[in-house]
Design a protein around this motif. Structure first.
Motif, short mmCIF file in Angstrom:
data_model
loop_
_atom_site.label_atom_id
_atom_site.label_comp_id
_atom_site.label_asym_id
_atom_site.label_seq_id
_atom_site.Cartn_x
_atom_site.Cartn_y
_atom_site.Cartn_z
N MET A 77 0.84 -1.21 0.00
CA MET A 77 0.00 0.00 0.00
C MET A 77 0.87 1.26 0.00
SD MET A 77 -3.08 -0.96 -0.29
CE MET A 77 -3.91 0.55 0.06
N PHE A 78 1.96 1.24 0.76
CA PHE A 78 2.87 2.38 0.81
C PHE A 78 3.48 2.65 -0.57
CE2 PHE A 78 7.40 3.56 1.15
CZ PHE A 78 7.26 4.86 1.62
N ILE A 79 3.94 1.60 -1.22
CA ILE A 79 4.55 1.76 -2.54
C ILE A 79 3.52 2.27 -3.55
CG2 ILE A 79 5.64 0.52 -4.45
CD1 ILE A 79 6.97 -1.28 -2.26
N ALA A 80 2.30 1.73 -3.49
CA ALA A 80 1.25 2.20 -4.39
C ALA A 80 0.98 3.69 -4.16
CB ALA A 80 -0.03 1.39 -4.18
N GLN A 81 0.92 4.10 -2.90
CA GLN A 81 0.69 5.52 -2.60
C GLN A 81 1.86 6.38 -3.06
OE1 GLN A 81 -0.16 5.65 1.57
NE2 GLN A 81 -2.29 5.06 1.30
N ALA A 82 3.09 5.86 -2.91
CA ALA A 82 4.27 6.62 -3.34
C ALA A 82 4.24 6.86 -4.85
CB ALA A 82 5.54 5.88 -2.95
N TYR A 83 3.68 5.93 -5.60
CA TYR A 83 3.57 6.09 -7.04
C TYR A 83 2.25 6.75 -7.45
CZ TYR A 83 7.78 3.51 -8.23
OH TYR A 83 9.09 3.13 -8.38
N GLY A 84 1.41 7.10 -6.49
CA GLY A 84 0.14 7.75 -6.80
C GLY A 84 -0.88 6.83 -7.43
N ILE A 85 -0.79 5.55 -7.13
CA ILE A 85 -1.71 4.56 -7.70
C ILE A 85 -2.85 4.31 -6.72
CG2 ILE A 85 -1.94 2.16 -8.49
CD1 ILE A 85 1.03 2.32 -9.30
N GLU A 86 -4.06 4.54 -7.18
CA GLU A 86 -5.25 4.30 -6.36
C GLU A 86 -5.68 2.85 -6.52
OE1 GLU A 86 -7.34 6.36 -4.46
OE2 GLU A 86 -5.89 8.00 -4.60
N LEU A 87 -5.92 2.19 -5.41
CA LEU A 87 -6.41 0.81 -5.44
C LEU A 87 -7.85 0.79 -4.95
CD1 LEU A 87 -3.31 -1.06 -3.99
CD2 LEU A 87 -4.02 -0.94 -6.37
N SER A 88 -8.72 0.15 -5.70
CA SER A 88 -10.13 0.06 -5.30
C SER A 88 -10.25 -0.84 -4.07
CB SER A 88 -10.97 -0.50 -6.45
OG SER A 88 -10.64 -1.86 -6.66
N MET A 89 -11.41 -0.79 -3.44
CA MET A 89 -11.66 -1.65 -2.27
C MET A 89 -11.57 -3.12 -2.67
SD MET A 89 -12.06 -1.78 0.93
CE MET A 89 -12.52 -0.15 1.42
N ALA A 90 -12.07 -3.45 -3.85
CA ALA A 90 -11.99 -4.84 -4.32
C ALA A 90 -10.54 -5.27 -4.50
CB ALA A 90 -12.76 -4.99 -5.64
N GLN A 91 -9.69 -4.38 -5.04
CA GLN A 91 -8.28 -4.69 -5.20
C GLN A 91 -7.59 -4.86 -3.84
OE1 GLN A 91 -7.35 -1.29 -7.75
NE2 GLN A 91 -6.57 -2.73 -9.28
N GLN A 92 -7.97 -4.03 -2.88
CA GLN A 92 -7.38 -4.13 -1.55
C GLN A 92 -7.77 -5.43 -0.87
OE1 GLN A 92 -7.80 -0.54 0.85
NE2 GLN A 92 -7.79 0.69 -1.02
#
Length: 181
Positions: A77-92
């Motif tokens: 999640m940290f890496i995704a946020q660092a790259y500005g990538i939004e993850l949907s609830m289903a993806q999470q």
């Protein structure tokens, strides 16, 4: 700790005090396996039946890796946020389920979490180069992950002993008295 207190009530505080040394050992060595003998000894002194503790602890080291799964989830999640990538609830939720399976068995392998994280990043199309953000601090995070694994496994063994009516009482010196049959 919260779920452990549901089963163990006030004894969960005593358990925490008794496993303080194995937790510190796991933290300082960044290895939950290094703390296994001391954890087993403390669980017996806490009142866990040796048969149950000897069965549940090794199983926990293979299947109950709370700290490892949480670390991998937070890292991705940290890496995704660092790259500005939004993850949907289903993806999470999918990531949570994927990491519950892939984190099994990695407690004994140093830095194995980085391999699991890399595979998870690839699965969700997050650049694997994000792992470089973790390399400098991974050892310190590994220390916390190992301590969390020891805590989770000790609580699991105590809860299983309690549900099997094999959790004896401890006296003031920490010596266990057998469970009443």
């Amino acid at each position: 700790i919260a779920m452990g207190s549901v089963f163990l009530r006030g004894r969960v505080i005593k358990l925490l005090a008794m496993i303080r040394e194995p937790i510190l050992l796991a933290f300082s060595t960044a290895s939950s396996e290094a703390a296994y003998p001391k954890t087993l000894d403390r669980l017996e002194k806490f009142g866990c039946d040796k048969r149950i503790a000897s069965f549940v602890l090794p199983m926990g080291y293979s299947f109950n890796l709370d700290g490892s799964m949480m670390y991998c989830t937070f890292a991705v999640m940290f890496i995704a946020q660092a790259y500005g990538i939004e993850l949907s609830m289903a993806q999470q939720i999918t990531m949570l389920l994927l990491l519950m399976v892939t984190s099994k068995g990695m407690a004994g392998v140093p830095r194995a979490s980085l391999v699991v994280i890399a595979a998870t990043l690839n699965q969700f199309h997050i650049p694997e180069a994000g792992i470089l953000l973790l390399l400098g601090i991974d050892h310190f995070l590994d220390m916390g992950r190992s301590a969390t694994n020891v805590l989770g496994n000790a609580i699991a063994a105590s809860v299983v002993a309690k549900t099997e009516d094999s959790l004896g009482e401890t006296d003031a010196l920490g010596e266990s008295e057998p469970a009443k049959a």
